[in-house]
Structure formats: structure tokens, C-alpha cells
Design a protein around this motif. Structure first.
Motif, PDB file in Angstrom:
ATOM      1  N   ASP A  28       0.872  -1.167   0.000  1.00 39.11           N
ATOM      2  CA  ASP A  28       0.000   0.000   0.000  1.00 39.11           C
ATOM      3  C   ASP A  28       0.910   1.219   0.000  1.00 39.11           C
ATOM      4  O   ASP A  28       1.945   1.216   0.679  1.00 39.11           O
ATOM      5  CB  ASP A  28      -0.912   0.030   1.229  1.00 39.11           C
ATOM      6  N   PHE A  29       0.546   2.250  -0.744  1.00 42.80           N
ATOM      7  CA  PHE A  29       1.364   3.453  -0.840  1.00 42.80           C
ATOM      8  C   PHE A  29       1.675   4.035   0.537  1.00 42.80           C
ATOM      9  O   PHE A  29       2.745   4.589   0.762  1.00 42.80           O
ATOM     10  CB  PHE A  29       0.661   4.507  -1.712  1.00 42.80           C
ATOM     11  N   ASN A  30       0.725   3.907   1.471  1.00 43.71           N
ATOM     12  CA  ASN A  30       0.896   4.431   2.826  1.00 43.71           C
ATOM     13  C   ASN A  30       1.212   3.337   3.844  1.00 43.71           C
ATOM     14  O   ASN A  30       1.127   3.567   5.050  1.00 43.71           O
ATOM     15  CB  ASN A  30      -0.361   5.190   3.259  1.00 43.71           C
ATOM     16  N   THR A  32       2.938   0.944   6.410  1.00 42.17           N
ATOM     17  CA  THR A  32       4.058   1.130   7.339  1.00 42.17           C
ATOM     18  C   THR A  32       4.241  -0.041   8.300  1.00 42.17           C
ATOM     19  O   THR A  32       4.953   0.089   9.293  1.00 42.17           O
ATOM     20  CB  THR A  32       3.871   2.411   8.182  1.00 42.17           C
ATOM     21  N   ALA A  42       4.692  -0.090   2.144  1.00 41.54           N
ATOM     22  CA  ALA A  42       5.137   0.632   0.954  1.00 41.54           C
ATOM     23  C   ALA A  42       6.577   0.232   0.641  1.00 41.54           C
ATOM     24  O   ALA A  42       7.282  -0.325   1.488  1.00 41.54           O
ATOM     25  CB  ALA A  42       5.041   2.143   1.194  1.00 41.54           C
ATOM     26  N   TYR A  45       9.346   1.730   3.004  1.00 44.27           N
ATOM     27  CA  TYR A  45       9.277   1.120   4.333  1.00 44.27           C
ATOM     28  C   TYR A  45       9.753  -0.331   4.298  1.00 44.27           C
ATOM     29  O   TYR A  45      10.351  -0.809   5.259  1.00 44.27           O
ATOM     30  CB  TYR A  45       7.859   1.202   4.906  1.00 44.27           C
ATOM     31  N   GLN A  65      10.594   7.707   3.867  1.00 48.94           N
ATOM     32  CA  GLN A  65       9.784   8.782   3.293  1.00 48.94           C
ATOM     33  C   GLN A  65      10.540   9.680   2.320  1.00 48.94           C
ATOM     34  O   GLN A  65       9.932  10.481   1.627  1.00 48.94           O
ATOM     35  CB  GLN A  65       9.193   9.628   4.422  1.00 48.94           C
TER      36      GLN A  65
END
Length: 170
Positions: A28-30, A32, A42, A45, A65
Motif C-alpha cells: 500500500d502506498f501508505n 508502514t 510501501a 518502508y 519517506q
């Protein structure tokens, strides 16, 4: 102990002990997550969590990030960073093949992951935003993500003496 021996121990710890537990973890793009197989992760991460869990001292969140080129520059000595631009996939592949065994971090236009040359085959290991959308390993020659990127920044992490020394080899 020789640098080559240290490199092999480090690369085998990362690719043989840590990365396998991450295979199939959803992308998932977000994402973590810090636990393989639970939650989503991501690409940045994934790289920083694997390295942290291998014992590399780093700021997992901050590095995950930032742009992958910046991540590589903060982790790997300049002499171990190689850049390939504008249709550079063949040059990238040739360099890795000729360089032989090793583990690399790769930064692309908008993605990051690991390149692993086991001495027989070269693999791209990443939390993929296409296909099954999960952590996966594919042959470098089969990766359209690698082939489609105009920028390839390659950091030889397993061959970096500073990384290996901070990992516990002195």
C-alpha cells in the motif's frame, strides 16, 4: 575476515533470513507495517524495515519517506553508488552481472527495492505496486518496472565497508 566474506554473510542474512518472511505482504502506498504478513507496506518502508531488522542502524521512518536516491546516499558510501539514466537498463544489468555476487538497494523514478545477485541469477525484490501488489521477488530481466524507469540509482550495500563495520564486523 575479508570484505567478500563479510559481504556474503550480510547478504545471506538479509536475503535468506529476513526477506523470505516478507514475501506476500500486501503493498500500500501508505503502508508502514513492521510485521511481515500483517498489515501493508510501501516500498521505502520495506527496504528500511528489512535493513533495520538486519541490524543496520538507521532512521526507518525518515529514510522510508525520502526519495530513494537520498535514502541510498545516506546509507551507502559515494564510491559504492552507481547511476544509470535514460534507457540505461541494459547498462545496469551488465554492471550487476559483471560485479558478481551482492545485495544492492535500487532507486527508480518512483520506486525502490533490492537487487540481489546470487551469483547465478539477478533478482529484484520489492513491495510492488503492480501485479499481485505485494512483496515479491522477480528476475531482473522480467521486471517491466525496472525496464520502464528512466533512472536507476544503485547502492552496493553488501559491499560497503562502513555498513558492514557498523553491522558488527570490525
Amino acid at each position: 575476515m575479508s570484505l567478500a566474506k563479510k559481504e556474503r554473510i550480510f547478504a545471506e542474512a538479509v536475503t535468506g533470513l529476513i526477506i523470505p518472511s516478507w514475501m506476500g505482504t500486501e503493498w500500500d502506498f501508505n503502508g508502514t507495517t513492521e510485521e511481515p504478513g500483517k498489515g501493508k507496506i510501501a516500498c521505502g518502508y520495506f527496504v528500511t524495515t528489512v535493513l533495520r531488522d538486519a541490524g543496520v542502524k538507521l532512521n526507518r521512518v525518515k529514510l522510508a519517506q525520502c526519495a530513494s536516491s537520498e535514502m541510498i546516499r545516506k546509507l551507502v558510501a559515494p564510491k559504492n553508488i552507481h547511476s544509470f539514466y535514460n534507457g540505461s537498463f541494459k547498462a545496469l544489468y551488465t554492471f550487476i552481472a559483471q560485479n558478481g555476487y551482492g545485495l544492492y538497494i535500487i532507486g527508480l523514478d518512483n520506486h525502490t527495492g533490492f537487487i540481489y545477485n546470487d551469483g547465478q541469477e539477478i533478482y529484484f525484490i520489492h513491495s510492488s505496486f503492480v501485479g499481485p501488489r505485494c512483496v515479491q521477488q522477480e528476475k531482473v530481466m522480467d521486471s517491466w518496472i525496472l525496464k520502464g524507469s528512466g533512472c536507476h540509482i544503485l547502492g552496493e550495500i553488501s559491499g560497503d565497508a562502513d555498513v558492514l563495520n557498523s553491522w558488527g564486523f570490525n
